[in-house]
Design a protein around this motif. Structure first.
Motif, mmCIF file in Angstrom:
data_model
loop_
_atom_site.group_PDB
_atom_site.id
_atom_site.type_symbol
_atom_site.label_atom_id
_atom_site.label_comp_id
_atom_site.label_asym_id
_atom_site.label_seq_id
_atom_site.Cartn_x
_atom_site.Cartn_y
_atom_site.Cartn_z
ATOM 1 N N MET A 1 64.975 -64.922 61.907
ATOM 2 C CA MET A 1 66.082 -64.072 61.442
ATOM 3 C C MET A 1 65.889 -62.650 61.951
ATOM 4 S SD MET A 1 67.274 -63.206 57.533
ATOM 5 C CE MET A 1 67.808 -64.879 57.217
ATOM 6 N N SER A 2 66.951 -62.033 62.482
ATOM 7 C CA SER A 2 66.848 -60.666 62.999
ATOM 8 C C SER A 2 67.081 -59.640 61.899
ATOM 9 C CB SER A 2 67.846 -60.468 64.139
ATOM 10 O OG SER A 2 69.167 -60.806 63.718
ATOM 11 N N ASP A 3 68.266 -59.622 61.313
ATOM 12 C CA ASP A 3 68.587 -58.685 60.242
ATOM 13 C C ASP A 3 69.115 -59.438 59.024
ATOM 14 O OD1 ASP A 3 67.905 -56.452 61.734
ATOM 15 O OD2 ASP A 3 69.932 -56.199 62.526
ATOM 16 N N TYR A 4 68.889 -58.861 57.845
ATOM 17 C CA TYR A 4 69.391 -59.442 56.601
ATOM 18 C C TYR A 4 70.209 -58.370 55.883
ATOM 19 C CZ TYR A 4 69.432 -62.007 52.163
ATOM 20 O OH TYR A 4 69.819 -62.681 51.034
ATOM 21 N N PRO A 5 71.534 -58.430 55.982
ATOM 22 C CA PRO A 5 72.383 -57.385 55.404
ATOM 23 C C PRO A 5 72.477 -57.473 53.881
ATOM 24 C CG PRO A 5 73.730 -59.055 56.465
ATOM 25 C CD PRO A 5 72.306 -59.433 56.744
ATOM 26 N N ILE A 6 72.344 -56.324 53.222
ATOM 27 C CA ILE A 6 72.400 -56.262 51.766
ATOM 28 C C ILE A 6 73.250 -55.066 51.344
ATOM 29 C CG2 ILE A 6 70.162 -57.388 51.449
ATOM 30 C CD1 ILE A 6 68.914 -54.647 50.979
ATOM 31 N N ALA A 7 73.639 -55.055 50.075
ATOM 32 C CA ALA A 7 74.393 -53.940 49.488
ATOM 33 C C ALA A 7 73.706 -53.521 48.192
ATOM 34 C CB ALA A 7 75.843 -54.339 49.230
ATOM 35 N N LEU A 8 73.472 -52.235 48.035
ATOM 36 C CA LEU A 8 72.799 -51.683 46.857
ATOM 37 C C LEU A 8 73.798 -50.819 46.108
ATOM 38 C CD1 LEU A 8 69.469 -50.659 48.633
ATOM 39 C CD2 LEU A 8 70.069 -52.859 47.598
ATOM 40 N N TRP A 9 74.150 -51.251 44.898
ATOM 41 C CA TRP A 9 75.251 -50.649 44.134
ATOM 42 C C TRP A 9 74.684 -49.864 42.955
ATOM 43 C CZ3 TRP A 9 79.369 -54.200 41.350
ATOM 44 C CH2 TRP A 9 80.379 -53.396 40.796
ATOM 45 N N PRO A 260 76.883 -44.238 44.247
ATOM 46 C CA PRO A 260 76.336 -44.616 45.553
ATOM 47 C C PRO A 260 76.405 -46.120 45.794
ATOM 48 C CG PRO A 260 74.898 -43.024 44.462
ATOM 49 C CD PRO A 260 75.931 -43.439 43.458
ATOM 50 N N LEU A 261 76.877 -46.475 46.969
ATOM 51 C CA LEU A 261 76.867 -47.874 47.411
ATOM 52 C C LEU A 261 76.311 -47.873 48.831
ATOM 53 C CD1 LEU A 261 77.603 -50.871 47.020
ATOM 54 C CD2 LEU A 261 79.837 -50.350 47.994
ATOM 55 N N LEU A 262 75.137 -48.433 48.979
ATOM 56 C CA LEU A 262 74.444 -48.412 50.267
ATOM 57 C C LEU A 262 74.488 -49.801 50.889
ATOM 58 C CD1 LEU A 262 72.639 -46.903 52.316
ATOM 59 C CD2 LEU A 262 70.663 -47.600 50.931
ATOM 60 N N THR A 263 75.079 -49.900 52.054
ATOM 61 C CA THR A 263 75.044 -51.141 52.828
ATOM 62 C C THR A 263 74.057 -50.940 53.973
ATOM 63 O OG1 THR A 263 76.949 -50.402 54.134
ATOM 64 C CG2 THR A 263 77.396 -51.786 52.231
ATOM 65 N N CYS A 264 73.148 -51.868 54.121
ATOM 66 C CA CYS A 264 72.084 -51.723 55.106
ATOM 67 C C CYS A 264 71.573 -53.101 55.477
ATOM 68 C CB CYS A 264 70.954 -50.844 54.555
ATOM 69 S SG CYS A 264 70.358 -51.347 52.916
ATOM 70 N N ALA A 265 70.607 -53.153 56.376
ATOM 71 C CA ALA A 265 70.087 -54.442 56.823
ATOM 72 C C ALA A 265 68.569 -54.409 56.861
ATOM 73 C CB ALA A 265 70.643 -54.800 58.200
ATOM 74 N N VAL A 266 67.953 -55.420 56.298
ATOM 75 C CA VAL A 266 66.500 -55.570 56.359
ATOM 76 C C VAL A 266 66.135 -56.041 57.769
ATOM 77 C CG1 VAL A 266 64.508 -56.792 55.420
ATOM 78 C CG2 VAL A 266 66.426 -56.179 53.918
ATOM 79 N N PRO A 267 65.299 -55.276 58.499
ATOM 80 C CA PRO A 267 64.961 -55.632 59.891
ATOM 81 C C PRO A 267 63.897 -56.721 59.951
ATOM 82 C CG PRO A 267 63.830 -53.616 59.279
ATOM 83 C CD PRO A 267 64.678 -54.003 58.089
#
Length: 304
Positions: A1-9, A260-267
């Motif tokens: 797996m390359s990236d794992y996208p998540i959202a932190l609310w 805050p709502l952070l969308t990001c990806a676990v590398p």
């Protein structure tokens, strides 16, 4: 797996839903939006359910608030349970009080898109959570490690992330992602939790995602402020940008309706390469004595 996208609310407690059904609809809509962005997991903070004190009975005393919120939590879980499969995205439903024969725990529930419900009780309680006149709770006794979407994960609730002894427990399992729902009243608490989350990313050579509630709940008798933000921390390596910060939204008290709502990806690909020998320095070679700690040992270790 390359990236794992998540959202932190980082939920704003001042939303003051009129009922548990209204809160479930808010969650439904945010899950829909996050799924559209490609997120595989969305996380809510510790005690976000405190917003439901907005519709508590008028005569409810502080010592009964946890029992009331526990009942609300049962209803909320029923309403949210179908949503992960509906939207194709898992949700860490923050934390909520849960009644048991031994008292009330502060428990996180992860509802997965493949139909599972994973529970983690808070292991180390704050003095406030042990006040017999208000929110007196019972600590959990087991640290749960689980797999989701091919990643090994764990949940450390707020103060739990500040305890290095618990990282000793996790080290042997080689987690990919640690989820940290939190609630902090002041900037000092925010920096304790978020600073320790960043340290755990270094220690465990993994990603650590953390978010906390902001704002003040209508009807609260205990928490006059909530200050937090959202962040994804990674090891301090050149290939990840040196600083250990993959993504971050600064702390706010939410009094201006900020949420805050952070969308990001676990590398994940890079984290795997680092664990396989690419890291500059990894202090992850824990001694056998530390790795063999259990939760009770860890709590005793912390108390010393």
């Amino acid at each position: 797996m390359s990236d794992y996208p998540i959202a932190l609310w980082s939920f704003n407690l001042s939303r003051a839903p009129a009922s548990v059904e209204v809160l479930a609809r808010l969650i439904d809509e945010e899950m829909r939006k996050s799924a559209v962005t490609g997120a595989r997991l969305i996380m809510l903070p510790e005690y976000f359910i405190e917003c439901c004190l907005a519709f508590k009975p008028a005569d409810l005393t502080p010592d009964l608030e946890m029992a009331f919120l526990a009942d609300v939590g049962v209803e909320l879980l029923k309403l949210v349970a179908p949503l992960p499969q509906k939207h194709g995205i898992s949700i860490l439903l923050g934390t909520m009080p849960v009644k048991s024969d031994n008292g009330i725990t502060n428990s996180a529930f992860l509802l997965t898109a493949d139909g599972r419900c994973i529970r983690q009780d808070k292991l180390c309680l704050t003095p406030f959570e042990q006040d017999p006149e208000t929110w007196r709770l019972t600590p959990g006794s087991e640290l749960v490690v689980f797999e989701l979407d091919g990643l090994k994960m764990a949940i450390l609730i707020c103060l739990d992330i500040e305890m290095p002894a618990l990282s000793c427990l996790l080290a042997a399992t080689k987690p990919d992602l640690v989820l940290v729902p939190s609630m902090t009243e002041k900037l000092s608490g925010y920096h304790r939790v978020f600073g320790c989350a960043k340290a755990r990313a270094v220690e465990l050579m993994c990603a650590v995602a953390v978010c906390g509630v902001v704002g003040v709940s209508k009807g609260t008798t205990q928490n006059e402020s909530s200050v937090s933000g959202a962040a994804l921390y990674v090891p301090c390596e050149e290939s990840l940008g040196f600083t250990g910060v993959a993504a971050e939204i600064a702390a706010t008290d939410g009094t201006g309706s900020e949420e805050p709502l952070l969308t990001c990806a676990v590398p994940m690909a890079e984290l795997t390469a680092l664990k396989d020998g690419k890291a500059e320095v990894w202090p992850g070679a824990w001694s056998a004595a530390l790795v063999s700690l259990n939760v009770d040992d860890a709590r005793e270790f912390v108390s010393k």
